[in-house]
Design a protein around this motif. Structure first.
Motif, PDB file in Angstrom:
ATOM      1  N   ILE A  92       0.854  -1.251   0.118  1.00 48.21           N
ATOM      2  CA  ILE A  92       0.056   0.082  -0.150  1.00 48.21           C
ATOM      3  C   ILE A  92       0.904   1.107  -0.095  1.00 48.21           C
ATOM      4  O   ILE A  92       0.441   2.325  -0.753  1.00 48.21           O
ATOM      5  CB  ILE A  92      -1.077   0.061   1.176  1.00 48.21           C
TER       6      ILE A  92
ATOM      7  N   PRO B  33       2.778   1.603  -4.259  1.00 42.43           N
ATOM      8  CA  PRO B  33       1.965   0.571  -5.004  1.00 42.43           C
ATOM      9  C   PRO B  33       2.571   0.191  -6.384  1.00 42.43           C
ATOM     10  O   PRO B  33       2.103  -0.668  -7.106  1.00 42.43           O
ATOM     11  CB  PRO B  33       0.688   1.665  -5.332  1.00 42.43           C
ATOM     12  N   LYS B  34       3.733   0.900  -6.584  1.00 42.79           N
ATOM     13  CA  LYS B  34       4.488   0.426  -7.883  1.00 42.79           C
ATOM     14  C   LYS B  34       4.900  -0.847  -7.834  1.00 42.79           C
ATOM     15  O   LYS B  34       5.136  -1.604  -8.747  1.00 42.79           O
ATOM     16  CB  LYS B  34       5.442   1.684  -8.192  1.00 42.79           C
TER      17      LYS B  34
ATOM     18  N   LEU C 167       3.128  -3.424  -7.535  1.00 38.79           N
ATOM     19  CA  LEU C 167       2.424  -4.178  -8.111  1.00 38.79           C
ATOM     20  C   LEU C 167       2.778  -4.619  -9.499  1.00 38.79           C
ATOM     21  O   LEU C 167       2.607  -5.645 -10.068  1.00 38.79           O
ATOM     22  CB  LEU C 167       1.056  -3.732  -8.219  1.00 38.79           C
ATOM     23  N   LEU C 168       3.688  -3.525  -9.982  1.00 34.47           N
ATOM     24  CA  LEU C 168       4.230  -3.731 -11.461  1.00 34.47           C
ATOM     25  C   LEU C 168       5.022  -4.950 -11.391  1.00 34.47           C
ATOM     26  O   LEU C 168       5.239  -5.692 -12.486  1.00 34.47           O
ATOM     27  CB  LEU C 168       4.886  -2.502 -11.947  1.00 34.47           C
TER      28      LEU C 168
ATOM     29  N   ARG D 164       6.508   5.092   3.352  1.00 33.48           N
ATOM     30  CA  ARG D 164       5.737   5.978   4.119  1.00 33.48           C
ATOM     31  C   ARG D 164       4.829   5.177   5.181  1.00 33.48           C
ATOM     32  O   ARG D 164       4.611   3.903   4.930  1.00 33.48           O
ATOM     33  CB  ARG D 164       4.613   6.724   3.442  1.00 33.48           C
TER      34      ARG D 164
ATOM     35  N   THR E  48      -6.795   2.833   8.277  1.00 33.28           N
ATOM     36  CA  THR E  48      -7.884   2.678   7.560  1.00 33.28           C
ATOM     37  C   THR E  48      -7.911   2.174   6.227  1.00 33.28           C
ATOM     38  O   THR E  48      -8.495   1.506   5.370  1.00 33.28           O
ATOM     39  CB  THR E  48      -8.227   4.256   7.425  1.00 33.28           C
ATOM     40  N   GLU E  49      -6.456   2.746   5.698  1.00 35.63           N
ATOM     41  CA  GLU E  49      -6.251   2.216   4.559  1.00 35.63           C
ATOM     42  C   GLU E  49      -5.909   0.795   4.414  1.00 35.63           C
ATOM     43  O   GLU E  49      -6.321  -0.125   3.463  1.00 35.63           O
ATOM     44  CB  GLU E  49      -4.728   2.920   4.057  1.00 35.63           C
TER      45      GLU E  49
ATOM     46  N   ILE F  78      -9.387  -0.686   4.118  1.00 40.52           N
ATOM     47  CA  ILE F  78     -10.119  -0.571   3.075  1.00 40.52           C
ATOM     48  C   ILE F  78      -9.454  -1.355   1.723  1.00 40.52           C
ATOM     49  O   ILE F  78     -10.154  -1.892   0.995  1.00 40.52           O
ATOM     50  CB  ILE F  78     -10.251   0.981   2.387  1.00 40.52           C
ATOM     51  N   PHE F  79      -8.159  -1.664   1.992  1.00 38.99           N
ATOM     52  CA  PHE F  79      -7.385  -2.375   0.818  1.00 38.99           C
ATOM     53  C   PHE F  79      -8.013  -3.530   0.606  1.00 38.99           C
ATOM     54  O   PHE F  79      -8.274  -3.794  -0.651  1.00 38.99           O
ATOM     55  CB  PHE F  79      -5.871  -2.420   1.415  1.00 38.99           C
TER      56      PHE F  79
ATOM     57  N   ILE G 196      -9.766  -4.435  -3.113  1.00 37.53           N
ATOM     58  CA  ILE G 196      -9.188  -5.234  -4.015  1.00 37.53           C
ATOM     59  C   ILE G 196      -9.897  -6.552  -4.473  1.00 37.53           C
ATOM     60  O   ILE G 196     -10.232  -6.823  -5.757  1.00 37.53           O
ATOM     61  CB  ILE G 196      -7.836  -5.861  -3.525  1.00 37.53           C
TER      62      ILE G 196
END
Lengths: 392, 120
Positions: free
Chosen positions: A121, A124-125, A127-128, A219, A224-225, A228-229, A233
């Protein structure tokens, strides 16, 4: 006298074939690897013992012919779980969980409950990199086709490159159940051999300077993130690719239970009791599919070779994409974290950390590598869903 | 097993190319969603009327990262020292003996009857 002779005739020793003897020796060897060398012992031990049980002549714990009839549209036992329950042995009954795709999903639930998606999270890069590492799956699919496997079998062999045992088992049980034994054993063997297979490829594809790159601190991620993640997804992936929903849904359910903090009992059960029970059932039954007739075959050797190719291509894919990203990005990425995109949590991330510290002992890549690593879990589940949609 | 001539190569290539592109595409979509999620959540955290400091003077802005770096270095040094002490077994161990010994006096160990001087 007749009774004694009959007793001797019924002994397993009298009915054992050479192939079964070889399989028993192989199961002893795998048990040795699990216990003495500690290669993925939690899985290899039940798999090896399942292999031992299924190859004991006359024990009748697993009947491959029942499952052949189960898949034969002309047989009265076609898709009949009743026949399995009535005529099957202990391992046949437990195998229903594999056949129905239940065990891999339950294991994914436990994996989700044990995984921290925070590094993903935060960056996010990653994921690539997780996506690029799935290159091995598709290249191996291509290669397996050229070696004479059917498309469905080739897809199942290719998924070994995802380095994800439950995903491999899930897809193979749907596409090519006849190859389940060799594929599961190849997948778990290569996962245990990640520290041996990956480092030479990592060193070959990177320079000393690249391996010494230090990455800035991630970071902090809010609660909360993290809550929600999994919800986001699951919704997005299942809406785009419904065939990936069982795996992704269970993975994210486990993660939501961990992160929300209101169902600690459920989270702990998923991580421990449920996970352990399912691992026992899954390992035993997957091992049981490795009967002499299905395992001692040229295709098994080909699968083993293809498996290592898949792993190598996946590792290379992640590293090369990380190098490509460095060409366009101001903030440099250490390409070693790309190799962690091949799932195999957390072993692949640890390998990135180790190889990185060989060049620069003050470099800590572990948390950075965990991003692509967990992205690889999502990526391989997505790849499995795509192969299931296209080949199923 | 199939012989290579019987393989539908156009379909195989299509599955390979399209499949890999779909994996990339789907995960790129997820990247955007995660970035969006991060932005929304950080805005929501800032929103409830907490006044953010608007202007930070230039020297202060430069000093802040330097101070943070110094703090991180101190943390790392403390952690490294703790690990060194732990793994090398050089951490000080408190003795469990009590050193203050009170001498009980009675008729049997009185100075009057003893041959040696008692501890003081």
């Amino acid at each position: 006298m007749g009774d004694i002779l009959e007793f001797f005739e019924q002994m397993g020793f009298m009915n054992m074939t050479i192939q079964q003897g070889i399989m028993l020796l192989l199961s002893f060897f795998l048990l040795f690897l699990a216990i003495k060398k500690q290669y993925e012992p939690l899985l290899l031990l039940p798999i090896a013992f399942g292999m031992l049980l299924t190859n004991l002549p006359g024990a009748g714990m697993y009947h491959s012919e029942l499952w052949t009839a189960f898949l034969d549209a002309n047989s009265p036992a076609y898709h009949s779980y009743g026949t399995i329950m009535r005529e099957g042995g202990l391992l046949d009954i437990l195998y229903i969980g594999v056949k129905a795709g239940v065990y891999p999903c339950l294991i994914f639930m436990g994996v989700g409950a044990m995984t921290d998606f925070g590094p993903l999270i935060a960056n996010p890069k990653s994921l690539l990199l997780g996506a690029a590492a799935q290159l091995g799956i598709f290249l191996t699919f291509l290669a397996a086709n050229s070696m004479g496997f059917t498309e469905a079998q080739a897809g199942s062999i290719g998924i070994i490159g995802g380095a994800d045992g439950p995903t491999s088992i899930f897809l193979t049980s749907k596409l090519a159940p006849e190859l389940l034994g060799p594929i599961a054993i190849a997948a778990y063997s290569y996962m245990a051999l990640v520290p041996v297979i990956q480092p030479p490829i990592m060193r070959a594809l990177t320079t000393k300077k690249e391996r010494a790159i230090k990455m800035s601190q991630l970071r902090p991620v809010s609660k909360t993130e993290k809550i929600i993640f999994p919800i986001a997804i699951t919704t997005i992936v299942a809406l785009i690719l419904p065939d990936a929903a069982p795996l992704i849904g269970c993975l994210m359910l486990g993660n939501l239970a961990k992160e929300c903090g209101v169902v600690d009992r459920l989270s702990k059960t998923m991580q421990n009791e449920l996970m352990n029970i399912v691992v026992i059932f899954l390992g035993l039954t997957v091992g049981a599919t490795a009967t002499a007739s299905s395992f001692l075959d040229w295709s098994t050797i080909k699968i083993m070779v293809m498996g290592v190719v898949a792993f190598g291509c996946g590792t290379a894919g992640g590293i090369l994409l990380a190098k490509l990203m460095n060409l366009f990005s101001k903030e440099k990425i250490n390409p070693l974290i790309g190799s962690a995109g091949v799932s195999a949590v957390p072993m692949a991330a640890r390998v990135s950390q180790q190889v990185g510290q060989e060049e620069n002992p003050s470099n800590f890549l572990l948390m950075h590598a965990m991003g692509p690593n967990v992205a690889g879990v999502i990526g391989s589940a997505v790849a499995a869903g795509i192969l299931l949609t296209m080949l199923g | 097993m199939m012989t290579p001539l019987l393989i539908n190569w156009s379909h195989v290539w299509m599955v390979t190319g399209l499949g890999f592109c779909m994996v990339i595409l789907l995960l790129v979509v997820l990247i955007f969603i995660l970035k969006l999620l991060g932005a929304v959540v950080s805005n929501a955290v800032k929103a409830p009327g907490v006044a953010q400091p608007k202007a930070i003077s230039a020297p202060a802005a430069q000093a802040a990262p330097a101070a943070a770096q110094a703090s991180a270095d101190n943390d790392l040094a403390a952690i490294a020292m703790a690990l060194h002490l732990y793994f090398n077994g050089v951490h000080d161990v408190e003795p469990t003996e009590i050193h203050i010994k009170r001498v009980e006096r009675s008729g049997w160990n009185s100075k009057l009857y003893g041959m040696n001087n008692l501890h003081r």
